[in-house]
Design a protein around this motif. Sequence first.
Motif, PDB file in Angstrom:
ATOM      1  N   ALA A  76      10.650   9.122  28.264  1.00 30.39           N
ATOM      2  CA  ALA A  76      10.565   8.147  27.171  1.00 30.39           C
ATOM      3  C   ALA A  76       9.124   7.947  26.732  1.00 30.39           C
ATOM      4  O   ALA A  76       8.814   7.947  25.530  1.00 30.39           O
ATOM      5  CB  ALA A  76      11.145   6.818  27.622  1.00 30.39           C
ATOM      6  N   ALA A  77       8.232   7.806  27.717  1.00 32.18           N
ATOM      7  CA  ALA A  77       6.824   7.607  27.386  1.00 32.18           C
ATOM      8  C   ALA A  77       6.290   8.838  26.666  1.00 32.18           C
ATOM      9  O   ALA A  77       5.532   8.738  25.707  1.00 32.18           O
ATOM     10  CB  ALA A  77       6.024   7.358  28.655  1.00 32.18           C
ATOM     11  N   ALA A  78       6.719  10.001  27.126  1.00 33.24           N
ATOM     12  CA  ALA A  78       6.250  11.241  26.505  1.00 33.24           C
ATOM     13  C   ALA A  78       6.689  11.323  25.062  1.00 33.24           C
ATOM     14  O   ALA A  78       5.928  11.759  24.193  1.00 33.24           O
ATOM     15  CB  ALA A  78       6.771  12.440  27.290  1.00 33.24           C
ATOM     16  N   ALA A  79       7.929  10.889  24.798  1.00 33.52           N
ATOM     17  CA  ALA A  79       8.454  10.987  23.437  1.00 33.52           C
ATOM     18  C   ALA A  79       7.663  10.105  22.486  1.00 33.52           C
ATOM     19  O   ALA A  79       7.525  10.411  21.308  1.00 33.52           O
ATOM     20  CB  ALA A  79       9.923  10.602  23.432  1.00 33.52           C
ATOM     21  N   ALA A  80       7.139   8.966  22.996  1.00 30.60           N
ATOM     22  CA  ALA A  80       6.418   8.033  22.135  1.00 30.60           C
ATOM     23  C   ALA A  80       5.001   8.517  21.832  1.00 30.60           C
ATOM     24  O   ALA A  80       4.368   8.025  20.918  1.00 30.60           O
ATOM     25  CB  ALA A  80       6.355   6.672  22.813  1.00 30.60           C
ATOM     26  N   ARG A  81       4.520   9.442  22.618  1.00 32.87           N
ATOM     27  CA  ARG A  81       3.143   9.896  22.435  1.00 32.87           C
ATOM     28  C   ARG A  81       3.032  10.911  21.313  1.00 32.87           C
ATOM     29  O   ARG A  81       3.930  11.707  21.095  1.00 32.87           O
ATOM     30  CB  ARG A  81       2.659  10.581  23.710  1.00 32.87           C
ATOM     31  N   PRO A  82       1.873  10.899  20.636  1.00 31.68           N
ATOM     32  CA  PRO A  82       1.677  11.948  19.630  1.00 31.68           C
ATOM     33  C   PRO A  82       1.595  13.308  20.320  1.00 31.68           C
ATOM     34  O   PRO A  82       1.218  13.398  21.476  1.00 31.68           O
ATOM     35  CB  PRO A  82       0.351  11.595  18.980  1.00 31.68           C
ATOM     36  N   ARG A  83       1.936  14.322  19.568  1.00 32.39           N
ATOM     37  CA  ARG A  83       1.847  15.693  20.084  1.00 32.39           C
ATOM     38  C   ARG A  83       0.386  16.007  20.432  1.00 32.39           C
ATOM     39  O   ARG A  83      -0.521  15.655  19.690  1.00 32.39           O
ATOM     40  CB  ARG A  83       2.324  16.629  18.991  1.00 32.39           C
ATOM     41  N   LEU A  84       0.196  16.661  21.561  1.00 33.84           N
ATOM     42  CA  LEU A  84      -1.159  16.989  22.001  1.00 33.84           C
ATOM     43  C   LEU A  84      -1.512  18.418  21.591  1.00 33.84           C
ATOM     44  O   LEU A  84      -0.741  19.343  21.824  1.00 33.84           O
ATOM     45  CB  LEU A  84      -1.245  16.871  23.525  1.00 33.84           C
ATOM     46  N   VAL A  85      -2.675  18.560  20.968  1.00 31.34           N
ATOM     47  CA  VAL A  85      -3.148  19.888  20.576  1.00 31.34           C
ATOM     48  C   VAL A  85      -4.526  20.102  21.212  1.00 31.34           C
ATOM     49  O   VAL A  85      -5.437  19.311  21.006  1.00 31.34           O
ATOM     50  CB  VAL A  85      -3.257  20.002  19.038  1.00 31.34           C
TER      51      VAL A  85
END
Length: 245
Positions: free
Chosen positions: A23-32
């Motif tokens: 869930a926390a991962a889904a809320a985070r912006p995509r990391l580049v």
Amino acid sequence: MRLTQSMCTIAECAPGGDACPAAAAAARPRLVKIAVVGGSGVGKTALVVRFLTRRFIGDYERNAGNLYSRHIQIDGEMLAIQVQDTPGVQVHEHSLDCNEQLNRCIRWADALVIVFSITDYKSYELLSHLYHHVRQLHPGNTVPVVIVANKADLLHIKEVEPQHGLQLANMLGCTFYEVSVSENYNDVFNAFHLLCKEVSKQQTTSTPERRRTSLIPRPKSPNMQDLKRRFKQALSAKVRTVTSV
Ligand SMILES: Nc1nc2c(ncn2[C@@H]2O[C@H](COP(=O)(O)OP(=O)(O)OP(=O)(O)O)[C@@H](O)[C@H]2O)c(=O)[nH]1
């Protein structure tokens, strides 16, 4: 912009580290994650700082490589971008002198910028060595790479014809940008923009497993001091001349 951690701590956040709850991962912006590599003095730090802050740093200070991070909106999507500046590379007896820190940065990256300066022929000669080294560390040919010819404002002291950079980039299958970090922000932005888009596309089509491993914990030790100091120096230097390069 935050100066988040030094290059030697990258291993701590390497793929395969702690996975975040879904869930926390889904809320985070995509990391580049983007690494910037090239010879010494070609303008890697200036390029990174220009992209992230729009400012040009006119002073020169050899650096060991810093990781910068910033959230940035690209094509309507908020991305968490990490850009790894790296120390200048050299060639010794026809092979690259890459230490393990640099190799770790290259492996860590989702995308790479290979920079040379049109005023430095040696930095141009490094290009194909660096490109093949990147491909060796990223087997599979999927990591996007752009080649940036910097210092286009210094045509009067050029050692490399910009079109030679373009020809080589075409041969290697990379997108090519000729930029002047000192004079033009848009070209710099375009180079990073393209890489972000490519990585974003790859991540969207990759498996959930691949996406999970690309999520890394947020760096723990923000440190603005280095940047603040360099900005101060840049602002206090009223006139930068070519001889200061
Ligand atoms: N005229 C001009 N100078 C530039 C440009 N980009 C960078 N410089 C200057 O070139 C010098 C080297 O830039 P840096 O960004 O420190 O180079 P670097 O590749 O990070 O160097 P290393 O830390 O040794 O690897 C600095 O004095 C910059 O101000 C440019 O587009 N035009």
